[in-house]
Design a protein around this motif. Structure first.
Motif, PDB file in Angstrom:
ATOM      1  N   ALA A   1      40.667  14.539  10.555  1.00  0.00           N
ATOM      2  CA  ALA A   1      38.963  14.662  10.295  1.00  0.00           C
ATOM      3  C   ALA A   1      38.061  15.171   9.217  1.00  0.00           C
ATOM      4  CB  ALA A   1      38.381  14.963  12.026  1.00  0.00           C
ATOM      5  N   ASN A   2      36.845  14.841   8.694  1.00  0.00           N
ATOM      6  CA  ASN A   2      36.731  15.620   7.739  1.00  0.00           C
ATOM      7  C   ASN A   2      35.619  17.091   8.358  1.00  0.00           C
ATOM      8  OD1 ASN A   2      36.762  13.330   6.275  1.00  0.00           O
ATOM      9  ND2 ASN A   2      34.815  13.483   5.787  1.00  0.00           N
ATOM     10  N   GLY A   3      36.452  18.035   7.695  1.00  0.00           N
ATOM     11  CA  GLY A   3      36.148  19.354   8.253  1.00  0.00           C
ATOM     12  C   GLY A   3      37.632  20.311   8.846  1.00  0.00           C
ATOM     13  N   VAL A   4      38.597  19.205   8.597  1.00  0.00           N
ATOM     14  CA  VAL A   4      39.722  19.906   9.143  1.00  0.00           C
ATOM     15  C   VAL A   4      40.544  19.887   7.870  1.00  0.00           C
ATOM     16  CG1 VAL A   4      42.275  20.045  10.474  1.00  0.00           C
ATOM     17  CG2 VAL A   4      40.375  19.004  10.613  1.00  0.00           C
ATOM     18  N   PHE A   5      40.790  21.535   7.756  1.00  0.00           N
ATOM     19  CA  PHE A   5      41.842  22.294   5.842  1.00  0.00           C
ATOM     20  C   PHE A   5      42.775  22.824   6.636  1.00  0.00           C
ATOM     21  CE2 PHE A   5      37.171  21.981   5.320  1.00  0.00           C
ATOM     22  CZ  PHE A   5      36.369  21.654   4.270  1.00  0.00           C
TER      23      PHE A   5
ATOM     24  N   CYS B   1      48.429  21.890  -0.519  1.00  0.00           N
ATOM     25  CA  CYS B   1      47.112  22.196   0.012  1.00  0.00           C
ATOM     26  C   CYS B   1      47.114  21.071   1.133  1.00  0.00           C
ATOM     27  CB  CYS B   1      46.121  22.435  -1.324  1.00  0.00           C
ATOM     28  SG  CYS B   1      44.993  20.971  -1.334  1.00  0.00           S
TER      29      CYS B   1
ATOM     30  N   ARG C   1      36.536   7.619   4.492  1.00  0.00           N
ATOM     31  CA  ARG C   1      35.852   8.625   4.706  1.00  0.00           C
ATOM     32  C   ARG C   1      36.052   9.824   3.923  1.00  0.00           C
ATOM     33  NH1 ARG C   1      36.457   6.559  10.446  1.00  0.00           N
ATOM     34  NH2 ARG C   1      38.266   7.661  10.511  1.00  0.00           N
ATOM     35  N   ARG C   2      37.456  10.473   4.111  1.00  0.00           N
ATOM     36  CA  ARG C   2      37.374  10.838   3.676  1.00  0.00           C
ATOM     37  C   ARG C   2      37.157  12.435   2.015  1.00  0.00           C
ATOM     38  NH1 ARG C   2      40.950  15.004   5.908  1.00  0.00           N
ATOM     39  NH2 ARG C   2      42.108  16.217   4.412  1.00  0.00           N
TER      40      ARG C   2
ATOM     41  N   MET D   1      34.419  13.820   1.589  1.00  0.00           N
ATOM     42  CA  MET D   1      33.937  14.907   2.043  1.00  0.00           C
ATOM     43  C   MET D   1      33.182  15.793   1.706  1.00  0.00           C
ATOM     44  SD  MET D   1      36.875  17.643   4.417  1.00  0.00           S
ATOM     45  CE  MET D   1      37.554  16.130   3.913  1.00  0.00           C
ATOM     46  N   TYR D   2      32.782  15.999  -0.137  1.00  0.00           N
ATOM     47  CA  TYR D   2      32.214  16.587  -0.677  1.00  0.00           C
ATOM     48  C   TYR D   2      30.903  16.451  -1.204  1.00  0.00           C
ATOM     49  CZ  TYR D   2      35.473  20.551  -0.482  1.00  0.00           C
ATOM     50  OH  TYR D   2      37.053  21.288   0.723  1.00  0.00           O
TER      51      TYR D   2
ATOM     52  N   ARG E   1      46.114  14.636   1.557  1.00  0.00           N
ATOM     53  CA  ARG E   1      46.547  14.050   3.799  1.00  0.00           C
ATOM     54  C   ARG E   1      45.846  12.195   3.971  1.00  0.00           C
ATOM     55  NH1 ARG E   1      44.541  18.111   5.485  1.00  0.00           N
ATOM     56  NH2 ARG E   1      43.289  17.665   8.071  1.00  0.00           N
TER      57      ARG E   1
ATOM     58  N   GLN F   1      40.145   5.843   7.255  1.00  0.00           N
ATOM     59  CA  GLN F   1      40.183   7.257   7.253  1.00  0.00           C
ATOM     60  C   GLN F   1      40.036   7.853   6.123  1.00  0.00           C
ATOM     61  OE1 GLN F   1      43.451   8.804   7.986  1.00  0.00           O
ATOM     62  NE2 GLN F   1      42.496   9.358  10.460  1.00  0.00           N
TER      63      GLN F   1
ATOM     64  N   ILE G   1      34.128  23.648   1.760  1.00  0.00           N
ATOM     65  CA  ILE G   1      32.801  23.682   2.856  1.00  0.00           C
ATOM     66  C   ILE G   1      32.466  25.218   3.547  1.00  0.00           C
ATOM     67  CG2 ILE G   1      32.277  22.462   5.111  1.00  0.00           C
ATOM     68  CD1 ILE G   1      33.229  20.087   3.943  1.00  0.00           C
TER      69      ILE G   1
END
Lengths: 294, 462
Positions: free
Chosen positions: B251-255, A230, A263-264, A267-268, A234, A260, B279
């Motif tokens: 970036a957050n939001g790239v999948f 998935c 931050r990732r 995300m949720y 990364r 980074q 999301i």
């Protein structure tokens, strides 16, 4: 189904469980991880392996309650079972891939933060079993939340405890303790392995870069499948994009883009969720390493 | 029912506006009358071209004849001789470029709707409780199958019918491979279709061990040397998602499309009862033009987003099936063709705010004959977005190739296997599907699974 053979409360919302998983136990090595899915509707939760017994077919996991899923996991009782338990995933620790002769020439320092003490334990234990002396620092906010101290004392040549509030051992965080050992006591380390909250690994890596000591960190980003499919996990490592699940979880701490990665990891997390955690757990939910401003 | 021999019987579908807001299947399939009427359009050629167009060579005129006569159970048994997954194939095969492309009817008028008829037969058999027929006698030989996707299930089904003792090892918690994690519910219902077809394969005596990562928990060599398997088939699938390497991609939001679809399909994140989050996004850009891109786009749409597809070539080059593109457009997905992303914008917290694109034009044909897209200088423009889904294909997963001694891989890191029988550079080890070819279709993987089953049977019958 994968049976919970033993359940034990360690401290600070951290639980230990022995799981019956013969295939995983037979092949796992220090540094690897598993994914647990409790029931049909559950998430796939990546957890580090704390210990294993290949002969008895047992894998020991340690987890901290950080959200709804780990809360639910902590409510499982001895004798109950998880629906899915898959592993070992990821690569074995870089160190154990080295020869024992090479390792004997090294002087290794493990730095553990919070629940990160658990994945350090099998590595330190492996070193002990192979006749290699290693030093270990366990850093914690306060005395009561230290885990696996007795176990670690049996496998480390020197165990250093550092607490932010000075309630036990050295007063200061993990970085302060490294400084104390290297700068004041003149200890020489050829390698540091730091495992704990990302913020703690970031600051240890910054320090060891300054001290010029190669440093391995173990990353625990968001994952879904854990087998490379998935790409949720990364990370930016130097110039490359790496997948923690298949390329890691261990990476060169001096190359990882921690900002980074942090931050990732958020995300949720919603604002609401963060507020709930602050309310329920104070500052401990992000490890209590002392480097956080939140 | 009246039949115009030049026109196929239309298939009923959910209205675009209705289905854009639900995950129910888009295509409703033929009923008995429609299927029997469509079956009369087949002229039962003596030398049927359609069969040559089918990667698993189903006796197409044979089963259609049974449908025409109303013998639906018989029709199922005809198909089942060749395919273990007819309800799946009837839905996701690109018939328009395979069997139906060769249909004589298609020279003047519409080809026979072979796919819709196959689907009708499989669905009817399921409703009537018709199962495939297991082998009468076991031959005592054990074969391990790695991966429970279309290649693995087909290989397992074929070998089980010949009397082999089959165990499938699946890395995920659920069997089905791409049928479970990749293709969405609205195109391929999970519990009604996928799970039912897997149950059919199991009814042949096939065992499925989930949560077992081959190459980690146990290696191919251990399966052969310690666990007593006589042969192994590797159908481990496509692998690691590709990214573009443009700024802002972490970036957050790239999948990856794989992540987005896995969350929605396998983990059922669209359903509140399940714990895995997704999301949804309000403004979603999907990059890529294949079937997976269409699946991701239409999933995002159903989760409530405005969706753009960004693809660097023109409509004629879209690799997705015509039907999928048509459905996507009907549902309101915007196609930005001849467009390529160059950067993803993010805010201070690292969240996606938009995507910078550049317009492309088609240049000279390259070595593959496809006209390669060239950037038009100065044509950059922005699309507002909070979510970007990268659907650019995959590169092979090294888990098995890196842990199996003597298994040859090519320069694209795919496993090298003979097309005719699936044999690899390692004795007793066979491979097929996306692990060999790179990302392709369900039916091609099934064809490879079938060829390997034949190869393994020949090898073990020596």
């Amino acid at each position: 189904m994968f049976k919970i053979l033993k359940k034990e409360y360690l401290a600070n919302n951290i639980w230990l469980m022995d799981i019956e998983a013969p295939r995983v136990a037979k092949s796992c090595k220090p540094g690897q991880f598993v994914i647990v899915k409790m029931d049909e509707e559950g998430e796939r939760i990546p957890l580090t392996i704390c210990d294993y017994d290949s002969k008895k077919g047992i894998v020991t996991i340690v987890f901290q309650i950080v959200g709804a899923s780990t809360q639910e996991m902590a409510e499982y009782k001895e004798g109950e079972s998880f629906m899915d338990f898959v592993g070992p995933l990821g690569c074995a620790s870089e160190l154990i891939e080295m020869s024992v002769e090479e390792l004997k020439k090294e002087s290794i320092l493990f730095v553990c933060g919070g629940v990160g003490t658990a994945p350090v334990y099998p590595q330190a234990k492996w070193m002990k079993e192979h006749g290699i002396d290693v030093d270990v620092i366990i850093g914690a906010r306060t005395k009561d939340i230290i885990i696996l101290e007795d176990e670690m004392r049996k496998v480390a040549a020197n165990l250093y405890i550092a607490t932010d509030d000075g309630s036990y051992g050295f007063k200061g965080n993990g970085c302060d303790q490294i400084n104390e050992l290297v700068k004041n006591q003149g200890k020489k380390y050829t390698r540091v392995v730091a495992i704990g909250p990302m913020i703690m690994m970031k600051f240890v890596s910054l320090l060891t870069k300054e001290l010029n000591i190669p440093t391995i960190v173990s990353m625990n980003p968001i994952m879904v499948d854990g087998t490379g499919m998935c790409g949720a996990c990364r990370l930016q490592v130097g110039d490359d994009i790496k997948f923690a699940c298949v390329d890691g979880p261990e990476f060169d701490g001096h190359l990882v883009d921690f900002d980074q990665a942090m931050r990732r990891q958020r995300m949720y997390k919603t604002e609401e969720g963060r507020a709930m955690l602050r309310l329920k757990e104070g500052s401990t939910h992000h490890g209590g390493c002392g480097n956080c401003n939140e | 029912m009246e039949v115009d021999v030049l026109k196929k019987i239309p298939v009923r579908e959910q209205e675009p506006k209705v289905r854009a807001a639900n995950f129910e299947e888009v295509c409703l399939g033929y009923n008995k009358e429609e299927a029997m009427a469509e079956a009369t359009r087949c002229i039962k050629c003596k030398n049927p071209q359609c069969v040559k167009g089918c990667p698993v060579n189903i006796d197409i005129p044979g089963f259609i004849k049974e449908v025409e006569e109303g013998n639906f159970d018989e029709a199922y048994h005809v198909i089942n001789k060749y395919s273990a997954l007819p309800a799946v194939c009837g839905r996701v095969c690109p018939q328009e470029s395979q069997c139906e492309a060769k249909c004589i009817r298609g020279i003047k008028g519409d080809a026979v709707s072979i796919g819709k008829l196959e689907r009708f037969v499989a669905d009817t058999a399921r409703k009537n409780g018709i199962k495939p027929v297991p082998a009468k006698k076991q031959n005592g030989k054990k074969v391990a199958i790695i991966g429970s996707g279309p290649a693995g299930l087909t290989c397992a089904g074929d070998l089980a019918k010949l009397g082999y003792d089959i165990t499938i090892f699946e890395a995920l918690h659920k069997a089905g491979g791409v049928l479970s994690y990749g293709i969405p519910e609205f195109r391929l219902p999970k519990s009604d279709v996928v799970d039912a077809e897997i149950e059919n394969v199991k009814s042949l005596g096939v065992k499925i061990e989930t949560n077992t990562v081959i190459g980690k928990a146990v290696t191919i060599d251990e399966l052969l040397n310690e666990e007593g398997f006589d042969a192994v088939f590797i159908g481990s699938g496509a692998g690691l998602p590709r990214f573009m390497g443009i700024p802002g991609e972490n970036a957050n939001g790239v999948f990856s499309a794989n992540e987005y679809l896995t969350r929605s399909n396998l983990m059922k994140a669209f359903d509140d009862v399940y714990d895995t989050p997704i999301i949804a996004g309000k403004k979603v850009v999907v990059v890529g033009g294949g079937n997976v891109a269409m699946d991701a786009a239409r999933t995002a749409l159903r989760l409530g987003a405005d969706v753009h597809i960004v693809y660097r070539r023109s409509e004629a080059e879209l690799p997705a099936r015509v039907e999928e593109v048509h459905h996507a457009k009907e549902e309101g997905i915007v196609f930005n063709l001849l467009t390529n992303p160059v950067e993803i914008y993010e805010d201070k917290e690292g969240n996606v705010t938009g995507i910078k694109c550049i317009r492309m034009e088609l240049g000279e044909p390259d070595s593959s004959g496809r006209r390669s897209p060239v950037e038009i200088p100065g044509s950059e423009f922005d699309i507002e977005a909070d979510t970007v889904i990268m659907s650019l294909g995959t590169s092979p997963n090294p888990l098995i190739s890196s842990t199996t001694e003597g298994l040859e891989i090519n320069r694209r890191k795919c496993i090298v296997a003979e097309e005719s029988d699936g044999s690899t550079s390692k004795a007793a080890v066979y491979a097929g599907g996306d692990a060999v070819t790179g990302a392709a279709t369900v039916i091609l993987a099934m064809g490879a699974g079938k060829a390997a089953a034949k190869g393994i049977d020949q090898f073990l019958s020596k």
